[in-house]
Design a protein around this motif. Structure first.
Motif, PDB file in Angstrom:
ATOM      1  N   MET A 162      33.824  29.094  44.929  1.00 37.75           N
ATOM      2  CA  MET A 162      33.513  30.447  44.464  1.00 37.75           C
ATOM      3  C   MET A 162      33.244  31.318  45.681  1.00 37.75           C
ATOM      4  O   MET A 162      32.528  30.898  46.597  1.00 37.75           O
ATOM      5  N   THR A 166      31.663  39.461  46.129  1.00 36.74           N
ATOM      6  CA  THR A 166      32.364  39.815  44.903  1.00 36.74           C
ATOM      7  C   THR A 166      33.454  40.814  45.222  1.00 36.74           C
ATOM      8  O   THR A 166      33.410  41.512  46.215  1.00 36.74           O
ATOM      9  N   THR A 170      37.971  35.983  42.159  1.00 39.25           N
ATOM     10  CA  THR A 170      36.895  35.258  41.502  1.00 39.25           C
ATOM     11  C   THR A 170      36.761  33.828  42.027  1.00 39.25           C
ATOM     12  O   THR A 170      35.714  33.225  41.870  1.00 39.25           O
ATOM     13  N   HIS A 171      37.816  33.289  42.625  1.00 38.58           N
ATOM     14  CA  HIS A 171      37.813  31.922  43.144  1.00 38.58           C
ATOM     15  C   HIS A 171      38.585  31.869  44.455  1.00 38.58           C
ATOM     16  O   HIS A 171      39.514  32.644  44.665  1.00 38.58           O
ATOM     17  N   PHE A 179      42.353  35.783  41.580  1.00 45.22           N
ATOM     18  CA  PHE A 179      41.664  36.215  40.375  1.00 45.22           C
ATOM     19  C   PHE A 179      42.052  35.261  39.250  1.00 45.22           C
ATOM     20  O   PHE A 179      43.192  35.231  38.800  1.00 45.22           O
TER      21      PHE A 179
END
Length: 197
Positions: A162, A166, A170-171, A179
């Motif tokens: 992760m 941000t 997302t990963h 994403f």
């Protein structure tokens, strides 16, 4: 033994033909089938078979992404092909509109170059499909390149992390941002396998 709701489909892309078998979301509880992508070449050559595994993820914005990128590329081609024509025009007639003409040409080049690069930097992180091979325990994700070519990345669950920051990603898969939305996985257990649980 194949699953009862396994649907076969033929996909034609460019000059190539692919035979793909897909599972519906409800039937992906047991590893009974295998998606194979078979490139059907001429009868003189042996046809290579690439085993991607079962489709476990489908990003719903795939068609929208393709249309936006296609529009952007066509727009860029039109704008960049019009710039040499505009540069050869008689500037004596446009002398009193020189600032407006320079602004229009600069804006056109910016739209023709900057917009596709910006769209590509955002959309290259979007995963359209993900497959899981039950034999090798590896995932393969699919995304699009700048010129709408399908790209694949095969990885093990240990390669997923992760991101600390941000953003659109997302990963991290093999240290590359992607994403990947949890709700697009066909099964929550597969999302757990994806994260290495």
């Amino acid at each position: 033994m194949l699953n009862s709701c396994l649907a076969q489909s033929i996909i034609k892309r460019g000059g190539s033909t692919f035979q793909v078998s897909q599972l519906c979301r409800k039937c992906l509880k047991r590893p009974e089938s295998n998606i194979t992508v078979r490139r059907l070449l001429s009868s003189k050559q042996a046809s290579p078979v690439v085993k991607l595994g079962d489709e476990v993820y489908y990003g719903t914005f795939e068609k929208t992404l393709k249309y936006v990128k296609l529009f952007s590329l066509i727009n860029s081609a039109v704008v960049l092909s019009a710039v040499p024509f505009l540069m050869t025009q008689n500037w004596e007639k446009l002398r009193k509109y020189r600032a407006t003409s320079a602004f229009a040409i600069t804006s056109a080049v910016a739209v023709g170059v900057v917009l596709p690069v910006f769209l590509h930097t955002m959309s290259k992180k979007y995963v359209t499909h993900m497959f899981y091979n039950w034999d090798t325990k590896h995932f393969t994700l699919r995304y699009y390149s700048l010129f709408l070519r399908k790209k694949h990345l095969t990885f093990a669950p240990e390669d997923v992390s992760m991101p600390l920051k941000t953003g659109f990603a997302t990963h991290l898969v093999k240290e590359r941002p992607f994403f990947i939305a949890k709700q697009y996985f066909y099964n929550e257990n597969l999302y757990g396998k994806f994260l290495g649980f």
